[in-house]
Design an enzyme around this catalytic site. Sequence first.
Site, PDB file in Angstrom:
ATOM      1  N   GLY A  64     -61.860  11.702 -87.643  1.00 54.90           N
ATOM      2  CA  GLY A  64     -62.804  12.794 -87.903  1.00 54.90           C
ATOM      3  C   GLY A  64     -64.027  12.736 -86.997  1.00 54.90           C
ATOM      4  O   GLY A  64     -64.397  13.756 -86.385  1.00 54.90           O
ATOM      5  N   PHE A  83     -53.203  12.731 -81.871  1.00 55.15           N
ATOM      6  CA  PHE A  83     -52.447  11.734 -81.107  1.00 55.15           C
ATOM      7  C   PHE A  83     -53.346  10.739 -80.374  1.00 55.15           C
ATOM      8  O   PHE A  83     -52.869   9.962 -79.546  1.00 55.15           O
ATOM      9  CB  PHE A  83     -51.526  12.438 -80.100  1.00 55.15           C
ATOM     10  CG  PHE A  83     -50.447  13.251 -80.770  1.00 55.15           C
ATOM     11  CD1 PHE A  83     -49.302  12.646 -81.284  1.00 55.15           C
ATOM     12  CD2 PHE A  83     -50.574  14.628 -80.922  1.00 55.15           C
ATOM     13  CE1 PHE A  83     -48.307  13.396 -81.923  1.00 55.15           C
ATOM     14  CE2 PHE A  83     -49.583  15.382 -81.556  1.00 55.15           C
ATOM     15  CZ  PHE A  83     -48.450  14.757 -82.056  1.00 55.15           C
ATOM     16  N   ARG A 127     -36.351   7.331 -66.414  1.00 56.73           N
ATOM     17  CA  ARG A 127     -36.007   7.733 -67.784  1.00 56.73           C
ATOM     18  C   ARG A 127     -36.701   6.840 -68.799  1.00 56.73           C
ATOM     19  O   ARG A 127     -36.956   7.221 -69.925  1.00 56.73           O
ATOM     20  CB  ARG A 127     -34.485   7.647 -67.991  1.00 56.73           C
ATOM     21  CG  ARG A 127     -33.719   8.653 -67.157  1.00 56.73           C
ATOM     22  CD  ARG A 127     -32.258   8.337 -67.154  1.00 56.73           C
ATOM     23  NE  ARG A 127     -32.015   6.992 -66.632  1.00 56.73           N
ATOM     24  CZ  ARG A 127     -30.822   6.395 -66.612  1.00 56.73           C
ATOM     25  NH1 ARG A 127     -29.777   7.019 -67.102  1.00 56.73           N
ATOM     26  NH2 ARG A 127     -30.681   5.180 -66.113  1.00 56.73           N
ATOM     27  N   CYS A 130     -51.966   2.644 -88.166  1.00 52.70           N
ATOM     28  CA  CYS A 130     -50.971   3.721 -88.293  1.00 52.70           C
ATOM     29  C   CYS A 130     -49.519   3.354 -88.033  1.00 52.70           C
ATOM     30  O   CYS A 130     -48.653   3.846 -88.747  1.00 52.70           O
ATOM     31  CB  CYS A 130     -51.380   4.886 -87.415  1.00 52.70           C
ATOM     32  SG  CYS A 130     -52.898   5.634 -88.020  1.00 52.70           S
ATOM     33  N   PHE A 182     -57.438  -5.062 -83.354  1.00 51.14           N
ATOM     34  CA  PHE A 182     -55.984  -4.891 -83.134  1.00 51.14           C
ATOM     35  C   PHE A 182     -55.653  -4.541 -81.696  1.00 51.14           C
ATOM     36  O   PHE A 182     -54.498  -4.616 -81.284  1.00 51.14           O
ATOM     37  CB  PHE A 182     -55.382  -3.890 -84.120  1.00 51.14           C
ATOM     38  CG  PHE A 182     -55.587  -2.435 -83.767  1.00 51.14           C
ATOM     39  CD1 PHE A 182     -56.768  -1.772 -84.050  1.00 51.14           C
ATOM     40  CD2 PHE A 182     -54.575  -1.718 -83.154  1.00 51.14           C
ATOM     41  CE1 PHE A 182     -56.940  -0.436 -83.725  1.00 51.14           C
ATOM     42  CE2 PHE A 182     -54.727  -0.370 -82.826  1.00 51.14           C
ATOM     43  CZ  PHE A 182     -55.920   0.262 -83.112  1.00 51.14           C
TER      44      PHE A 182
HETATM   45  P1  NAD Z   1     -60.572   6.324 -91.866  1.00 54.81           P
HETATM   46  O1  NAD Z   1     -60.273   5.479 -93.033  1.00 54.81           O
HETATM   47  O2  NAD Z   1     -61.304   5.745 -90.700  1.00 54.81           O
HETATM   48  O3  NAD Z   1     -61.413   7.617 -92.326  1.00 54.81           O
HETATM   49  C1  NAD Z   1     -61.095   8.394 -93.429  1.00 54.81           C
HETATM   50  C2  NAD Z   1     -62.388   8.820 -94.124  1.00 54.81           C
HETATM   51  O4  NAD Z   1     -62.068   9.763 -95.141  1.00 54.81           O
HETATM   52  C3  NAD Z   1     -63.119   7.678 -94.830  1.00 54.81           C
HETATM   53  O5  NAD Z   1     -64.437   7.573 -94.303  1.00 54.81           O
HETATM   54  C4  NAD Z   1     -63.124   8.086 -96.316  1.00 54.81           C
HETATM   55  O6  NAD Z   1     -64.318   7.733 -96.989  1.00 54.81           O
HETATM   56  C5  NAD Z   1     -62.982   9.583 -96.205  1.00 54.81           C
HETATM   57  N1  NAD Z   1     -62.475  10.218 -97.433  1.00 54.81           N
HETATM   58  C6  NAD Z   1     -61.393   9.857 -98.182  1.00 54.81           C
HETATM   59  N2  NAD Z   1     -61.220  10.711 -99.190  1.00 54.81           N
HETATM   60  C7  NAD Z   1     -62.197  11.640 -99.097  1.00 54.81           C
HETATM   61  C8  NAD Z   1     -62.536  12.790 -99.858  1.00 54.81           C
HETATM   62  N3  NAD Z   1     -61.807  13.165-100.909  1.00 54.81           N
HETATM   63  N4  NAD Z   1     -63.608  13.501 -99.484  1.00 54.81           N
HETATM   64  C9  NAD Z   1     -64.339  13.142 -98.410  1.00 54.81           C
HETATM   65  N5  NAD Z   1     -64.073  12.069 -97.646  1.00 54.81           N
HETATM   66  C10 NAD Z   1     -63.005  11.324 -97.984  1.00 54.81           C
HETATM   67  O7  NAD Z   1     -59.179   6.930 -91.390  1.00 54.81           O
HETATM   68  P2  NAD Z   1     -58.770   7.385 -89.907  1.00 54.81           P
HETATM   69  O8  NAD Z   1     -58.391   6.210 -89.092  1.00 54.81           O
HETATM   70  O9  NAD Z   1     -59.812   8.333 -89.397  1.00 54.81           O
HETATM   71  O10 NAD Z   1     -57.422   8.178 -90.213  1.00 54.81           O
HETATM   72  C11 NAD Z   1     -57.438   9.432 -90.867  1.00 54.81           C
HETATM   73  C12 NAD Z   1     -56.066  10.049 -90.747  1.00 54.81           C
HETATM   74  O11 NAD Z   1     -55.755  10.283 -89.361  1.00 54.81           O
HETATM   75  C13 NAD Z   1     -54.919   9.176 -91.273  1.00 54.81           C
HETATM   76  O12 NAD Z   1     -53.947  10.019 -91.858  1.00 54.81           O
HETATM   77  C14 NAD Z   1     -54.338   8.547 -90.017  1.00 54.81           C
HETATM   78  O13 NAD Z   1     -52.980   8.242 -90.162  1.00 54.81           O
HETATM   79  C15 NAD Z   1     -54.525   9.641 -88.992  1.00 54.81           C
HETATM   80  N6  NAD Z   1     -54.650   9.181 -87.610  1.00 54.81           N
HETATM   81  C16 NAD Z   1     -55.416   8.095 -87.313  1.00 54.81           C
HETATM   82  C17 NAD Z   1     -55.564   7.702 -85.975  1.00 54.81           C
HETATM   83  C18 NAD Z   1     -56.403   6.513 -85.610  1.00 54.81           C
HETATM   84  O14 NAD Z   1     -56.404   6.156 -84.447  1.00 54.81           O
HETATM   85  N7  NAD Z   1     -57.116   5.894 -86.518  1.00 54.81           N
HETATM   86  C19 NAD Z   1     -54.962   8.443 -84.955  1.00 54.81           C
HETATM   87  C20 NAD Z   1     -54.190   9.560 -85.296  1.00 54.81           C
HETATM   88  C21 NAD Z   1     -54.051   9.927 -86.629  1.00 54.81           C
HETATM   89  C1  UGA Z   2     -51.395   4.774 -81.828  1.00 53.69           C
HETATM   90  C2  UGA Z   2     -50.783   5.828 -80.895  1.00 53.69           C
HETATM   91  O1  UGA Z   2     -50.791   5.322 -79.563  1.00 53.69           O
HETATM   92  C3  UGA Z   2     -51.564   7.132 -80.957  1.00 53.69           C
HETATM   93  O2  UGA Z   2     -50.936   8.122 -80.147  1.00 53.69           O
HETATM   94  C4  UGA Z   2     -51.626   7.617 -82.415  1.00 53.69           C
HETATM   95  O3  UGA Z   2     -52.402   8.779 -82.506  1.00 53.69           O
HETATM   96  C5  UGA Z   2     -52.240   6.524 -83.266  1.00 53.69           C
HETATM   97  O4  UGA Z   2     -51.453   5.307 -83.149  1.00 53.69           O
HETATM   98  C6  UGA Z   2     -52.258   6.846 -84.729  1.00 53.69           C
HETATM   99  O5  UGA Z   2     -51.523   7.699 -85.187  1.00 53.69           O
HETATM  100  O6  UGA Z   2     -53.045   6.162 -85.371  1.00 53.69           O
HETATM  101  P1  UGA Z   2     -53.474   3.134 -81.717  1.00 53.69           P
HETATM  102  O7  UGA Z   2     -52.807   2.479 -82.872  1.00 53.69           O
HETATM  103  O8  UGA Z   2     -54.907   3.489 -81.848  1.00 53.69           O
HETATM  104  O9  UGA Z   2     -52.697   4.501 -81.355  1.00 53.69           O
HETATM  105  O10 UGA Z   2     -53.326   2.219 -80.420  1.00 53.69           O
HETATM  106  P2  UGA Z   2     -52.101   1.883 -79.437  1.00 53.69           P
HETATM  107  O11 UGA Z   2     -52.617   1.874 -78.066  1.00 53.69           O
HETATM  108  O12 UGA Z   2     -50.924   2.710 -79.706  1.00 53.69           O
HETATM  109  O13 UGA Z   2     -51.778   0.376 -79.828  1.00 53.69           O
HETATM  110  C7  UGA Z   2     -51.184   0.039 -81.073  1.00 53.69           C
HETATM  111  C8  UGA Z   2     -50.835  -1.435 -81.079  1.00 53.69           C
HETATM  112  O14 UGA Z   2     -49.752  -1.696 -80.189  1.00 53.69           O
HETATM  113  C9  UGA Z   2     -51.974  -2.343 -80.625  1.00 53.69           C
HETATM  114  O15 UGA Z   2     -52.006  -3.504 -81.413  1.00 53.69           O
HETATM  115  C10 UGA Z   2     -51.613  -2.663 -79.199  1.00 53.69           C
HETATM  116  O16 UGA Z   2     -52.165  -3.871 -78.756  1.00 53.69           O
HETATM  117  C11 UGA Z   2     -50.095  -2.750 -79.304  1.00 53.69           C
HETATM  118  N1  UGA Z   2     -49.399  -2.525 -78.016  1.00 53.69           N
HETATM  119  C12 UGA Z   2     -49.524  -1.348 -77.364  1.00 53.69           C
HETATM  120  C13 UGA Z   2     -48.580  -3.536 -77.508  1.00 53.69           C
HETATM  121  O17 UGA Z   2     -48.444  -4.611 -78.109  1.00 53.69           O
HETATM  122  N2  UGA Z   2     -47.917  -3.311 -76.332  1.00 53.69           N
HETATM  123  C14 UGA Z   2     -48.022  -2.139 -75.647  1.00 53.69           C
HETATM  124  O18 UGA Z   2     -47.372  -2.006 -74.576  1.00 53.69           O
HETATM  125  C15 UGA Z   2     -48.848  -1.136 -76.178  1.00 53.69           C
END
Ligand code: NAD
Ligand code: UGA
Length: 465
Positions: free
Chosen positions: A16, A164, A263, A279, A341
């Site tokens: 967010g 993503f 590929r 995730c 991580f």
């Molecule tokens: P996060 O835990 O960092 O943030 C979520 C926030 O939502 C928290 O601050 C929480 O307090 C708030 N929240 C929960 N319920 C609420 C409510 N009812 N009203 C208002 N606020 C509320 O999570 P994130 O890492 O930002 O991930 C969010 C979503 O995005 C997940 O579904 C995750 O799978 C997806 N996602 C995450 C990543 C990533 O890199 N972290 C990348 C792509 C997609």
């Molecule tokens: C991953 C995806 O790359 C994002 O596209 C997606 O949006 C996100 O998850 C999500 O849905 O949360 P993220 O987890 O932030 O992103 O980071 P990555 O770069 O994918 O790495 C994930 C883990 O894999 C890390 O622990 C990284 O060190 C490990 N990794 C990555 C490896 O061990 N080897 C690699 O070659 C690449």
Amino acid sequence: MKKIQKICCIGAGYVGGPTMAVIADKCRDIQVTVVDVNQDRINEWNSEDLSQLPVYEPGLDELILRNRNNNLFFSTDIDKAIDEADMIFISVNTPTKTYGIGKGKAADLKYIELCARQIAKVAKSDKIVIEKSTLPVRTASAIKNILQNTNNGVSFQILSNPEFLAEGTAINDLTYPDRVLIGGDIHTEEGKQAIDLLSQIYQSWVPQEKILTTNIWSSELSKLTANAFLAQRISSINAISALCEATEADVTEVSRAIGFDSRIGPKFLNASVGFGGSCFQKDILNLVYISRSYHLDEVADYWEHVILMNDYQKRRFAEKIIKTLYNTVNDKKIALLGWAFKKDTNDTRESAAIYVADYLLNEQALLSVYDPKVTEGQIFTDVNRLGTRTEKENEQRLQVHNEIYDTVKGTHAIAVLTEWDEFIDFDWKRIYESMEKPAFVFDGRNILNASKMKALGFIYHGIGK
Ligand code: NAD
Ligand code: UGA
């Protein structure tokens, strides 16, 4: 078609915060309000001191400084933001369920449902509601059900727009995305209009050909599938790393050799101590759960093995340390370099470091940990949360340092668990001199130069070498 003037994003987390900062930066005429139930988090987003932002991402502080309180706002007044918005992004967490049916596999959708109910209760004008969180395929039907049964005359369009971005490169990923995916109701005029309105926002900076539209179920499932494929590549190369160690092949050479095949491609083939992050594991478990619920057991088993291989890789790394240190690490001091991580983030969710630490603590090792961005409190929270031993025992066996040379002093071994750039440039000669001998290095990220380390006197073990 009505132009979007106000956006609300529910959930001020790793997705967010950065996502809305980029939208606000690129669309100066749109007012963006990010809301959260967590007052501390919102205070941190509003902090004058940018080092206090709750998310560490390169480039994020500049965006916040440039846009905050111009057209980007962080608030806990969720009702007001919902009421005023034309478009609402739901970006709350969707963790793995820890109770009841589907425990340990299914996504916990309680926060999503709470958001839908709050929107239904508060909205007085038509809204476009966007699933930004990663959700099981067909979640939109539940959201639709909640929103369309309010009898308040308000009309809702539901879109799926999965994110993503990868942490550590979030701002770059958001600024130059490979694609933007929008799933919606492509069979109705209202649905198409909602897709267009969201698409227009992205078109402020993303080339139109990179904006893909699909039906809503394909969009939901594509997000889970993308993460499953990415994680599968890591588990595949990690499986090969074990075979390399048994056969004197070198996994870096194998990755390079296969990556030249157009590929296969060269990206995401770095063998490691295991993937972490909030995730990959959660989303694959979710895919496994959904597949089983449709009685597709072969599909579920197939994807489950990506997780099993990752668990094996973390365990294998820790066991190698124990075995190499003459089958005992009892009361031996071991330094862990890195707790996040991956590099360039302060996020530790599901970090391999947590599990490696837990294995070593079970063997009664004494750990000293250093990470440039993770706090001591977070490190203890992570090990304590596993519940393997008491908090007091963890405190007695684990120490957190904020300086590398203190961390390594008197240690028998160093384990590199995160690929932070600064680790490469440490004074490894000085580190060697301050350690017990023989001095071991277990490089869980293959970032150090093996020949240089050996020349300094270290007994060096990489992954898949
Ligand atoms: P996060 O835990 O960092 O943030 C979520 C926030 O939502 C928290 O601050 C929480 O307090 C708030 N929240 C929960 N319920 C609420 C409510 N009812 N009203 C208002 N606020 C509320 O999570 P994130 O890492 O930002 O991930 C969010 C979503 O995005 C997940 O579904 C995750 O799978 C997806 N996602 C995450 C990543 C990533 O890199 N972290 C990348 C792509 C997609
Ligand atoms: C991953 C995806 O790359 C994002 O596209 C997606 O949006 C996100 O998850 C999500 O849905 O949360 P993220 O987890 O932030 O992103 O980071 P990555 O770069 O994918 O790495 C994930 C883990 O894999 C890390 O622990 C990284 O060190 C490990 N990794 C990555 C490896 O061990 N080897 C690699 O070659 C690449």
